[in-house]
Scaffold this motif. Structure first.
Motif, PDB file in Angstrom:
ATOM      1  N   GLN A  90       0.824  -1.214   0.000  1.00 25.42           N
ATOM      2  CA  GLN A  90       0.000   0.000   0.000  1.00 25.42           C
ATOM      3  C   GLN A  90       0.857   1.263   0.000  1.00 25.42           C
ATOM      4  O   GLN A  90       0.485   2.264  -0.586  1.00 25.42           O
ATOM      5  N   ALA A  91       1.997   1.207   0.678  1.00 28.22           N
ATOM      6  CA  ALA A  91       2.867   2.384   0.795  1.00 28.22           C
ATOM      7  C   ALA A  91       4.137   2.215  -0.029  1.00 28.22           C
ATOM      8  O   ALA A  91       5.194   2.723   0.323  1.00 28.22           O
ATOM      9  N   ARG A  92       4.034   1.526  -1.172  1.00 25.26           N
ATOM     10  CA  ARG A  92       5.231   1.124  -1.918  1.00 25.26           C
ATOM     11  C   ARG A  92       6.126   2.273  -2.352  1.00 25.26           C
ATOM     12  O   ARG A  92       7.314   2.089  -2.518  1.00 25.26           O
ATOM     13  N   LYS A  93       5.584   3.454  -2.543  1.00 22.00           N
ATOM     14  CA  LYS A  93       6.430   4.586  -2.952  1.00 22.00           C
ATOM     15  C   LYS A  93       7.282   5.104  -1.792  1.00 22.00           C
ATOM     16  O   LYS A  93       8.313   5.720  -2.010  1.00 22.00           O
ATOM     17  N   ALA A  94       6.842   4.853  -0.568  1.00 18.18           N
ATOM     18  CA  ALA A  94       7.551   5.370   0.604  1.00 18.18           C
ATOM     19  C   ALA A  94       8.349   4.304   1.346  1.00 18.18           C
ATOM     20  O   ALA A  94       9.159   4.627   2.202  1.00 18.18           O
ATOM     21  N   ILE A  95       8.124   3.033   1.022  1.00 16.86           N
ATOM     22  CA  ILE A  95       8.725   1.923   1.776  1.00 16.86           C
ATOM     23  C   ILE A  95       9.572   1.052   0.853  1.00 16.86           C
ATOM     24  O   ILE A  95       9.147   0.706  -0.245  1.00 16.86           O
ATOM     25  N   GLU A  96      10.747   0.702   1.320  1.00 11.65           N
ATOM     26  CA  GLU A  96      11.605  -0.253   0.605  1.00 11.65           C
ATOM     27  C   GLU A  96      11.704  -1.539   1.411  1.00 11.65           C
ATOM     28  O   GLU A  96      11.695  -1.512   2.638  1.00 11.65           O
ATOM     29  N   VAL A  97      11.804  -2.650   0.703  1.00  7.72           N
ATOM     30  CA  VAL A  97      11.890  -3.960   1.327  1.00  7.72           C
ATOM     31  C   VAL A  97      13.141  -4.668   0.818  1.00  7.72           C
ATOM     32  O   VAL A  97      13.418  -4.665  -0.383  1.00  7.72           O
ATOM     33  N   THR A  98      13.885  -5.251   1.749  1.00  8.26           N
ATOM     34  CA  THR A  98      15.023  -6.099   1.400  1.00  8.26           C
ATOM     35  C   THR A  98      14.684  -7.514   1.859  1.00  8.26           C
ATOM     36  O   THR A  98      14.646  -7.780   3.066  1.00  8.26           O
ATOM     37  N   PRO A  99      14.388  -8.425   0.935  1.00  5.86           N
ATOM     38  CA  PRO A  99      14.019  -9.792   1.328  1.00  5.86           C
ATOM     39  C   PRO A  99      15.234 -10.637   1.694  1.00  5.86           C
ATOM     40  O   PRO A  99      16.334 -10.427   1.183  1.00  5.86           O
ATOM     41  N   ASN A 100      15.021 -11.571   2.602  1.00  7.01           N
ATOM     42  CA  ASN A 100      15.995 -12.611   2.925  1.00  7.01           C
ATOM     43  C   ASN A 100      15.409 -13.923   2.430  1.00  7.01           C
ATOM     44  O   ASN A 100      14.192 -14.132   2.518  1.00  7.01           O
ATOM     45  N   TYR A 101      16.254 -14.798   1.921  1.00  9.45           N
ATOM     46  CA  TYR A 101      15.732 -16.037   1.338  1.00  9.45           C
ATOM     47  C   TYR A 101      16.748 -17.166   1.430  1.00  9.45           C
ATOM     48  O   TYR A 101      17.928 -16.958   1.673  1.00  9.45           O
ATOM     49  N   LYS A 102      16.230 -18.357   1.232  1.00 11.21           N
ATOM     50  CA  LYS A 102      17.034 -19.557   1.022  1.00 11.21           C
ATOM     51  C   LYS A 102      16.544 -20.155  -0.293  1.00 11.21           C
ATOM     52  O   LYS A 102      15.382 -20.006  -0.653  1.00 11.21           O
ATOM     53  N   THR A 103      17.434 -20.814  -1.000  1.00 14.06           N
ATOM     54  CA  THR A 103      17.062 -21.427  -2.272  1.00 14.06           C
ATOM     55  C   THR A 103      16.270 -22.699  -1.996  1.00 14.06           C
ATOM     56  O   THR A 103      16.689 -23.543  -1.212  1.00 14.06           O
ATOM     57  N   GLY A 104      15.120 -22.799  -2.643  1.00 16.56           N
ATOM     58  CA  GLY A 104      14.254 -23.959  -2.474  1.00 16.56           C
ATOM     59  C   GLY A 104      14.285 -24.859  -3.686  1.00 16.56           C
ATOM     60  O   GLY A 104      15.185 -24.772  -4.538  1.00 16.56           O
ATOM     61  N   ASN A 105      13.285 -25.710  -3.791  1.00 15.24           N
ATOM     62  CA  ASN A 105      13.179 -26.631  -4.922  1.00 15.24           C
ATOM     63  C   ASN A 105      12.973 -25.850  -6.214  1.00 15.24           C
ATOM     64  O   ASN A 105      12.301 -24.827  -6.230  1.00 15.24           O
ATOM     65  N   GLY A 106      13.578 -26.325  -7.279  1.00 15.12           N
ATOM     66  CA  GLY A 106      13.476 -25.648  -8.567  1.00 15.12           C
ATOM     67  C   GLY A 106      14.184 -24.301  -8.582  1.00 15.12           C
ATOM     68  O   GLY A 106      13.845 -23.435  -9.369  1.00 15.12           O
TER      69      GLY A 106
END
Length: 119
Positions: A90-106
């Motif tokens: 909803q606030a995408r113009k004002a908020i930044e996101v840095t995702p953390n992840y692990k590699t899954g299947n495929g």
């Protein structure tokens, strides 16, 4: 025969004494939440993944991070985290996101957490 038993014993002891290797989460590229997709148990897609978030990186590339299902087994996120992702959408113009992840299947990127910050 004795040689086989020694090899089997050596292999069993080696497997017990070698510590498990744990890989740290990887950080994705910072961007804005472009979309959030949720699949409920009645969906045909639920078995593959329970949900995903699409991050539009600063380069303009869009990248999906999934959770749950056969693509990301054991990688669930909480209802509170899903709510935070919707708020970031909803606030995408004002908020930044840095995702953390692990590699899954495929080779899917399985969301394990994220950082939210003001632009």
């Amino acid at each position: 025969m004795f040689h086989r038993i020694r090899l089997a014993l050596f292999a069993a002891l080696t497997a017990v004494t070698v510590p498990a290797i744990s890989h740290a989460d990887s950080s994705g590229t910072v961007g804005n939440v472009e979309a959030v997709t949720l699949h409920e148990p009645g969906s045909d897609n639920y078995g593959m993944f329970n949900g995903s978030v699409t991050i539009k990186e600063k380069t303009g590339q869009k990248r999906d991070y999934k959770w749950g299902g056969s693509l990301c087994p054991g990688r669930e996120i909480s209802a509170n985290s899903i709510n935070l992702l919707f708020q970031a959408l909803q606030a995408r113009k004002a908020i930044e996101v840095t995702p953390n992840y692990k590699t899954g299947n495929g080779n899917e990127r399985c969301l394990t957490g994220f950082k939210i910050q003001n632009r």
